[in-house]
Design a protein around this motif. Structure first.
Motif, PDB file in Angstrom:
ATOM      1  N   LYS A 181      30.991  34.488  39.601  1.00 36.72           N
ATOM      2  CA  LYS A 181      32.391  34.261  39.979  1.00 36.72           C
ATOM      3  C   LYS A 181      32.881  35.305  40.980  1.00 36.72           C
ATOM      4  O   LYS A 181      33.526  34.969  41.969  1.00 36.72           O
ATOM      5  CB  LYS A 181      33.271  34.269  38.727  1.00 36.72           C
ATOM      6  N   TYR A 197      35.404  41.798  34.838  1.00 37.82           N
ATOM      7  CA  TYR A 197      36.024  42.551  33.732  1.00 37.82           C
ATOM      8  C   TYR A 197      35.116  42.650  32.514  1.00 37.82           C
ATOM      9  O   TYR A 197      35.310  43.498  31.653  1.00 37.82           O
ATOM     10  CB  TYR A 197      37.388  41.947  33.347  1.00 37.82           C
ATOM     11  N   TYR A 240      45.556  32.979  23.608  1.00 31.73           N
ATOM     12  CA  TYR A 240      45.770  31.631  23.072  1.00 31.73           C
ATOM     13  C   TYR A 240      45.041  31.381  21.751  1.00 31.73           C
ATOM     14  O   TYR A 240      45.456  30.524  20.981  1.00 31.73           O
ATOM     15  CB  TYR A 240      45.373  30.551  24.090  1.00 31.73           C
ATOM     16  N   ILE A 248      55.360  25.245  35.399  1.00 30.21           N
ATOM     17  CA  ILE A 248      55.311  24.504  36.666  1.00 30.21           C
ATOM     18  C   ILE A 248      56.360  23.387  36.724  1.00 30.21           C
ATOM     19  O   ILE A 248      56.892  23.078  37.803  1.00 30.21           O
ATOM     20  CB  ILE A 248      53.873  23.980  36.964  1.00 30.21           C
ATOM     21  N   ASN A 251      33.753  27.626  33.313  1.00 33.71           N
ATOM     22  CA  ASN A 251      34.114  26.930  34.558  1.00 33.71           C
ATOM     23  C   ASN A 251      34.298  27.892  35.724  1.00 33.71           C
ATOM     24  O   ASN A 251      34.836  28.987  35.576  1.00 33.71           O
ATOM     25  CB  ASN A 251      35.412  26.139  34.356  1.00 33.71           C
TER      26      ASN A 251
HETATM   27  N1  LIG Z   1      52.863  28.525  33.933  1.00 32.44           N
HETATM   28  C1  LIG Z   1      52.352  27.319  34.170  1.00 32.44           C
HETATM   29  O1  LIG Z   1      53.052  26.329  34.406  1.00 32.44           O
HETATM   30  C2  LIG Z   1      50.862  27.167  34.178  1.00 32.44           C
HETATM   31  C3  LIG Z   1      50.247  26.051  34.753  1.00 32.44           C
HETATM   32  C4  LIG Z   1      48.846  25.979  34.784  1.00 32.44           C
HETATM   33  C5  LIG Z   1      48.090  26.992  34.194  1.00 32.44           C
HETATM   34  N2  LIG Z   1      48.743  28.040  33.621  1.00 32.44           N
HETATM   35  C6  LIG Z   1      47.977  29.139  33.031  1.00 32.44           C
HETATM   36  O2  LIG Z   1      47.223  29.724  34.065  1.00 32.44           O
HETATM   37  C7  LIG Z   1      46.011  30.239  33.519  1.00 32.44           C
HETATM   38  C8  LIG Z   1      44.834  29.644  34.285  1.00 32.44           C
HETATM   39  O3  LIG Z   1      44.820  28.245  34.059  1.00 32.44           O
HETATM   40  P1  LIG Z   1      43.719  27.331  34.767  1.00 32.44           P
HETATM   41  O4  LIG Z   1      44.064  25.929  34.494  1.00 32.44           O
HETATM   42  O5  LIG Z   1      43.535  27.791  36.149  1.00 32.44           O
HETATM   43  O6  LIG Z   1      42.423  27.697  33.913  1.00 32.44           O
HETATM   44  P2  LIG Z   1      41.087  28.306  34.491  1.00 32.44           P
HETATM   45  O7  LIG Z   1      41.417  29.654  35.022  1.00 32.44           O
HETATM   46  O8  LIG Z   1      40.446  27.322  35.396  1.00 32.44           O
HETATM   47  O9  LIG Z   1      40.162  28.419  33.208  1.00 32.44           O
HETATM   48  C9  LIG Z   1      40.371  29.385  32.266  1.00 32.44           C
HETATM   49  C10 LIG Z   1      39.642  30.706  32.632  1.00 32.44           C
HETATM   50  O10 LIG Z   1      40.257  31.752  31.907  1.00 32.44           O
HETATM   51  C11 LIG Z   1      39.329  32.790  31.747  1.00 32.44           C
HETATM   52  N3  LIG Z   1      39.434  33.322  30.378  1.00 32.44           N
HETATM   53  C12 LIG Z   1      39.199  32.666  29.230  1.00 32.44           C
HETATM   54  N4  LIG Z   1      39.399  33.494  28.180  1.00 32.44           N
HETATM   55  C13 LIG Z   1      39.746  34.693  28.709  1.00 32.44           C
HETATM   56  C14 LIG Z   1      40.052  35.968  28.135  1.00 32.44           C
HETATM   57  N5  LIG Z   1      40.060  36.159  26.809  1.00 32.44           N
HETATM   58  N6  LIG Z   1      40.348  37.001  28.970  1.00 32.44           N
HETATM   59  C15 LIG Z   1      40.343  36.812  30.317  1.00 32.44           C
HETATM   60  N7  LIG Z   1      40.063  35.632  30.910  1.00 32.44           N
HETATM   61  C16 LIG Z   1      39.768  34.596  30.105  1.00 32.44           C
HETATM   62  C17 LIG Z   1      37.931  32.208  31.974  1.00 32.44           C
HETATM   63  O11 LIG Z   1      37.374  32.799  33.149  1.00 32.44           O
HETATM   64  P3  LIG Z   1      36.585  34.211  33.105  1.00 32.44           P
HETATM   65  O12 LIG Z   1      35.137  33.882  33.276  1.00 32.44           O
HETATM   66  O13 LIG Z   1      37.161  34.920  34.275  1.00 32.44           O
HETATM   67  O14 LIG Z   1      36.873  34.868  31.797  1.00 32.44           O
HETATM   68  C18 LIG Z   1      38.187  30.735  32.204  1.00 32.44           C
HETATM   69  O15 LIG Z   1      37.322  30.177  33.155  1.00 32.44           O
HETATM   70  C19 LIG Z   1      46.027  29.906  32.041  1.00 32.44           C
HETATM   71  O16 LIG Z   1      46.521  31.015  31.328  1.00 32.44           O
HETATM   72  C20 LIG Z   1      46.999  28.758  31.949  1.00 32.44           C
HETATM   73  O17 LIG Z   1      47.590  28.654  30.687  1.00 32.44           O
HETATM   74  C21 LIG Z   1      50.102  28.145  33.603  1.00 32.44           C
END
Ligand SMILES: NC(=O)c1ccc[n+]([C@@H]2O[C@H](COP(=O)([O-])OP(=O)(O)OC[C@H]3O[C@@H](n4cnc5c(N)ncnc54)[C@H](OP(=O)(O)O)[C@@H]3O)[C@@H](O)[C@H]2O)c1
Length: 336
Positions: A184, A200, A252, A279, A327
């Protein structure tokens, strides 16, 4: 008589900590019947998203929880295969909030037609959909990046993070990404043009690694993960820094209260701002975001990655994979 069966995924148990495949079940049901004003949609791609974990917990937040023994719903792209609506015809590609099923019946007014000529239809669930828009509005509207500023993004190699970093580069910022594998971090630097990327999971000292990567401090922190990574960024904030509070994925699945450093002092002395957002707050501006993101893609200024797993039966596995970092880019399930 049509004897064809449908398949759906239901939530059978509220996850305790990390979700497990046994929390879900694939069941066979009768094909849903298409009534007046409705269409039958065959699922082509469906999206698994971190926010769904909250809905599985049974607690109402900004959105109601999933019900036990009911079909899980989320963003789907599909093809209209039967229509009793004047608005949509067979063969149209549509998106909507539909069930984790092979087939859904939906009111045509709750679906949005997609033009497959603009971009591959899967992008409707990623870069030209909710995650891309989250990056676009979160960074530009809350982060307000200026050329030369330093932007740190956690969860950098995911659907939202990859877009955040590239939009920050388009705005002329120095970009530091934090992600969980060498594959990554290499992708972020070599393919997407991030200035620095930190793994990290392997770095011996995350505080030092971020500090070394940000010799001029941090102007914007786009927070997708929370926890210790975010704790390490706070002491590095510059005067009038902005923290875009997008997600807290590291929290989560926790089963005990998470007690971290108290950050108010850092915000106070730096006149910094921290703002959460969902969003949907930007629903009336989605069109603006989609047009701009699509333009950047066509100008080759914005790239996207998709991590595609095949088969409806593999949706729980794909969903759980989000919490294991399986992913790179947007996690999708191709259903046909
Ligand atoms: N505020 C909003 O409206 C909104 C909308 C969409 C998404 N979000 C949030 O944005 C974030 C990313 O969402 P996304 O859809 O783009 O998902 P994403 O980043 O495509 O997938 C989740 C990634 O989070 C990382 N992760 C999982 N557990 C972790 C941990 N304990 N510590 C650190 N990293 C961890 C993993 O990558 P690593 O290999 O890097 O660990 C994983 O690939 C999420 O927190 C989601 O809830 C918020």
């Amino acid at each position: 008589m049509d004897t064809k069966k449908n398949r759906e995924i239901i939530l059978t148990r509220r996850p305790d900590g990390m979700p497990r495949e046994e929390d879900f079940r694939l069941i066979e049901t009768d094909m849903p019947q298409c009534k007046d004003g409705m269409v039958l949609v065959k699922t082509l791609y469906l999206s698994v998203d971190p926010y769904m974990r909250g809905r599985m917990s049974g607690v109402k937040t900004y959105i109601s929880p999933f019900e036990l023994d009911k079909t899980i719903t989320g963003a789907v792209v599909g093809e209209v295969v039967e229509t009793k609506s004047r608005d949509l015809k067979s063969g149209d590609i549509v998106t909507g909030n539909l069930g984790w099923c092979d087939y859904n019946v939906a009111d045509s007014r709750e679906l949005r037609k997609i033009d497959p000529k603009i971009a591959p239809i899967s992008t409707t669930l990623g870069i030209l959909g909710m995650p891309g828009l989250t990056a676009y509005f979160g960074l530009l509207d809350i982060g307000k990046p200026s050329s030369g500023e330093t932007v740190v993004v956690s969860g950098a190699a995911g659907a939202v993070g990859t877009a955040v970093g590239q939009i920050a580069k388009i705005r002329g910022c120095r970009v530091v990404g934090i992600a969980g594998s060498d594959v990554k971090t290499k992708y972020l630097v070599n393919e997407l043009g991030f200035d620095v990327a930190i793994n990290y999971k392997t770095t011996p000292d995350i505080k030092k690694a971020i500090k070394d990567a940000c010799p001029n401090g941090v102007d914007i922190y786009f927070d997708n993960v929370g926890g210790e990574i975010s704790d390490a960024v706070m002491p590095l904030l510059n005067h009038k820094a902005r923290i875009v509070l997008c997600g807290q994925i590291s929290r989560y699945n926790i089963t005990k209260p998470d007690v971290g450093p108290r950050i108010q002092g850092y915000l106070l002395i730096k006149s910094a701002m921290m703002k959460g957002f969902i969003i949907m707050d930007y629903a009336d501006r989605y069109e603006e975001g989609i047009v701009q993101l699509a333009q950047w893609i066509s100008q080759k200024k914005l790239k996207y990655a998709e991590h595609v797993i095949e088969g409806l039966e593999n949706v729980p596995k794909a969903f759980i994979g989000l919490f294991k970092g399986e992913n790179l880019g947007k996690q999708l399930v191709k259903v046909v």
